[in-house]
Design an enzyme around this catalytic site. Sequence first.
Site, PDB file in Angstrom:
ATOM      1  N   ARG A  39       8.777 -12.226 -11.850  1.00 34.55           N
ATOM      2  CA  ARG A  39       7.799 -13.385 -10.645  1.00 34.55           C
ATOM      3  C   ARG A  39       8.415 -13.200  -9.186  1.00 34.55           C
ATOM      4  O   ARG A  39       8.701 -14.810  -8.177  1.00 34.55           O
ATOM      5  CB  ARG A  39       7.902 -15.040 -11.418  1.00 34.55           C
TER       6      ARG A  39
ATOM      7  N   GLU B  31      -3.491 -15.040   8.166  1.00 32.81           N
ATOM      8  CA  GLU B  31      -4.803 -14.441   8.722  1.00 32.81           C
ATOM      9  C   GLU B  31      -5.925 -15.496   8.384  1.00 32.81           C
ATOM     10  O   GLU B  31      -6.459 -15.263   8.101  1.00 32.81           O
ATOM     11  CB  GLU B  31      -5.078 -13.386   7.923  1.00 32.81           C
TER      12      GLU B  31
ATOM     13  N   ARG C 265      -4.103 -13.231  13.441  1.00 33.88           N
ATOM     14  CA  ARG C 265      -3.676 -12.515  12.001  1.00 33.88           C
ATOM     15  C   ARG C 265      -5.302 -10.960  12.454  1.00 33.88           C
ATOM     16  O   ARG C 265      -4.487  -9.991  11.848  1.00 33.88           O
ATOM     17  CB  ARG C 265      -3.021 -13.003  11.127  1.00 33.88           C
TER      18      ARG C 265
HETATM   19  P1  NAD Z   1       1.654   7.584   2.926  1.00 31.58           P
HETATM   20  O1  NAD Z   1       2.710   6.270   2.957  1.00 31.58           O
HETATM   21  O2  NAD Z   1       0.680   8.121   2.282  1.00 31.58           O
HETATM   22  O3  NAD Z   1       2.516   8.720   4.130  1.00 31.58           O
HETATM   23  C1  NAD Z   1       1.453   9.517   4.496  1.00 31.58           C
HETATM   24  C2  NAD Z   1       1.911  11.034   4.192  1.00 31.58           C
HETATM   25  O4  NAD Z   1       3.655  11.485   5.066  1.00 31.58           O
HETATM   26  C3  NAD Z   1       2.477  10.728   3.037  1.00 31.58           C
HETATM   27  O5  NAD Z   1       2.252  12.173   1.905  1.00 31.58           O
HETATM   28  C4  NAD Z   1       4.390  11.091   2.657  1.00 31.58           C
HETATM   29  O6  NAD Z   1       4.841  11.666   2.167  1.00 31.58           O
HETATM   30  C5  NAD Z   1       4.295  11.628   3.972  1.00 31.58           C
HETATM   31  N1  NAD Z   1       6.262  11.382   4.546  1.00 31.58           N
HETATM   32  C6  NAD Z   1       5.972   9.445   4.485  1.00 31.58           C
HETATM   33  N2  NAD Z   1       7.509   9.851   5.410  1.00 31.58           N
HETATM   34  C7  NAD Z   1       7.957  11.464   5.940  1.00 31.58           C
HETATM   35  C8  NAD Z   1       8.590  11.618   7.185  1.00 31.58           C
HETATM   36  N3  NAD Z   1       9.187  10.671   7.416  1.00 31.58           N
HETATM   37  N4  NAD Z   1       8.726  12.417   6.463  1.00 31.58           N
HETATM   38  C9  NAD Z   1       7.919  14.047   6.463  1.00 31.58           C
HETATM   39  N5  NAD Z   1       6.563  13.187   5.532  1.00 31.58           N
HETATM   40  C10 NAD Z   1       6.468  12.008   5.263  1.00 31.58           C
HETATM   41  O7  NAD Z   1       0.551   6.927   4.384  1.00 31.58           O
HETATM   42  P2  NAD Z   1       0.602   5.707   5.282  1.00 31.58           P
HETATM   43  O8  NAD Z   1      -0.009   6.283   6.489  1.00 31.58           O
HETATM   44  O9  NAD Z   1       2.226   5.659   5.747  1.00 31.58           O
HETATM   45  O10 NAD Z   1       0.107   4.708   5.039  1.00 31.58           O
HETATM   46  C11 NAD Z   1      -0.745   4.539   4.774  1.00 31.58           C
HETATM   47  C12 NAD Z   1      -1.430   3.455   4.112  1.00 31.58           C
HETATM   48  O11 NAD Z   1      -0.268   2.146   3.823  1.00 31.58           O
HETATM   49  C13 NAD Z   1      -2.445   2.692   3.615  1.00 31.58           C
HETATM   50  O12 NAD Z   1      -2.115   2.549   1.573  1.00 31.58           O
HETATM   51  C14 NAD Z   1      -2.887   2.161   3.512  1.00 31.58           C
HETATM   52  O13 NAD Z   1      -3.920   0.578   3.450  1.00 31.58           O
HETATM   53  C15 NAD Z   1      -1.235   0.904   4.424  1.00 31.58           C
HETATM   54  N6  NAD Z   1      -1.920   0.156   5.266  1.00 31.58           N
HETATM   55  C16 NAD Z   1      -1.060  -1.453   4.854  1.00 31.58           C
HETATM   56  C17 NAD Z   1      -0.687  -2.099   5.685  1.00 31.58           C
HETATM   57  C18 NAD Z   1      -0.229  -3.720   5.361  1.00 31.58           C
HETATM   58  O14 NAD Z   1      -0.182  -4.454   6.236  1.00 31.58           O
HETATM   59  N7  NAD Z   1       0.456  -3.408   4.301  1.00 31.58           N
HETATM   60  C19 NAD Z   1      -1.909  -2.254   7.297  1.00 31.58           C
HETATM   61  C20 NAD Z   1      -1.767  -0.184   7.281  1.00 31.58           C
HETATM   62  C21 NAD Z   1      -1.888   0.256   6.046  1.00 31.58           C
END
Ligand code: NAD
Length: 370
Positions: free
Chosen positions: A122, A238, A242
């Site tokens: 929870r 939101e 936002r």
């Molecule tokens: P991701 O987490 O898939 O990371 C991208 C790639 O980079 C992965 O293969 C990861 O292993 C690699 N990686 C991460 N850090 C690294 C580093 N320091 N060095 C080398 N490789 C590294 O993708 P992302 O772009 O970080 O996030 C995308 C996700 O975020 C999506 O699912 C999206 O929906 C979500 N998102 C959420 C919000 C929110 O407000 N919660 C906002 C925007 C996006």
Amino acid sequence: MSRSIPVGLGARAYEVVVGRGLLDEAGTRIAPFVKRKRVAVVSDETVWALHGARLTRSLEAAGLAAPAVVVPPGEQTKSFEGLADLSDRLLALELDRGDLIVAFGGGVVGDLAGFAAAIYKRGIDFVQIPTTLLAQVDSSVGGKTAIDTPRGKNLIGAFHQPRLVLADLDVLSTLSDREMRAGYAEVVKYGLLGDYAFFEWLETNSGEVLAREPQALAHAVGRSIEMKAEIVAEDEKEAGRRALLNLGHTFGHALEAETGYGEALLHGEAVAAGMALAFRFSASQGLCTGQDAARASAAIAKAGLPTTLADVAPRAFGADPLVRHMAQDKKAEGGRLTFILARALGEAFVARDVDAGAIKTFLAAEGATP
Ligand code: NAD
């Protein structure tokens, strides 16, 4: 060398610390939030192999037991199956309400571990240590957590604010150039949606930011987090402002849905093309000048990001399927299409009643087939 940016959310307020060497300070910074001397670190295989040892050393040096739960990298981990697996492994660790989860990775790990924290027994506290540019400037701040379902992205989730965010600029040194550019799209977004001076600064300094030049990177990440923190503090759930953070997302999500949410088109790349389209649509409706739309596109293109349908995929997109995806988007209310449009560079607004016909006409002019 770090600075703290407050997220003013009353009882749920927290700090986002931005700087260098923060992994080495993680233990001492996290320890005050831990009731028992134990945290569970959730990470993905790639991040864990590159930076896991350093984080573990720091946590253990502060007297914290820090078992790790390492998950496969990639969007497919943000699923019911991924959540079930993670929850089971946290239960096996006998993690308790007084313990804390550390989400150590990009947006995938942050969203998945954050949602697991929201529902585990929870609700349990968690800390974000974002390791991609996108996660540092966007997903780790603001408390949105979610998983995907076959019907769409981020459809099952919760608002659950972290207790602390540590954005260590050093870890970005191992990030691929493509992931760096994808995260940069979210940085440009802040300029385009609400800070003309920042947009102008980015027009000049994008090369330095993408090359990870320390001062330029610190300014770009810091300013982006400040804007996100300010908007979230004003409108946590939101209900209003936002939504501006969704600039480029209605077009972008439709492009992602059509290209299958994968390597073909990263989220940030979709947002980049989506923002250019949103500005050009705004210009086509007489809301902003064509010159502003051209400048928005040029700044995005200069970073090596897509700005047109043809940039996204060599094949033609259909206007009808794109609009169908837009109508299914969770931001669509009562069948009307909601877009973030612009009156000028740095002046975005929420348009809740956009005519699907006007979007189709615009997409046709952008090269979409019917
Ligand atoms: P991701 O987490 O898939 O990371 C991208 C790639 O980079 C992965 O293969 C990861 O292993 C690699 N990686 C991460 N850090 C690294 C580093 N320091 N060095 C080398 N490789 C590294 O993708 P992302 O772009 O970080 O996030 C995308 C996700 O975020 C999506 O699912 C999206 O929906 C979500 N998102 C959420 C919000 C929110 O407000 N919660 C906002 C925007 C996006």
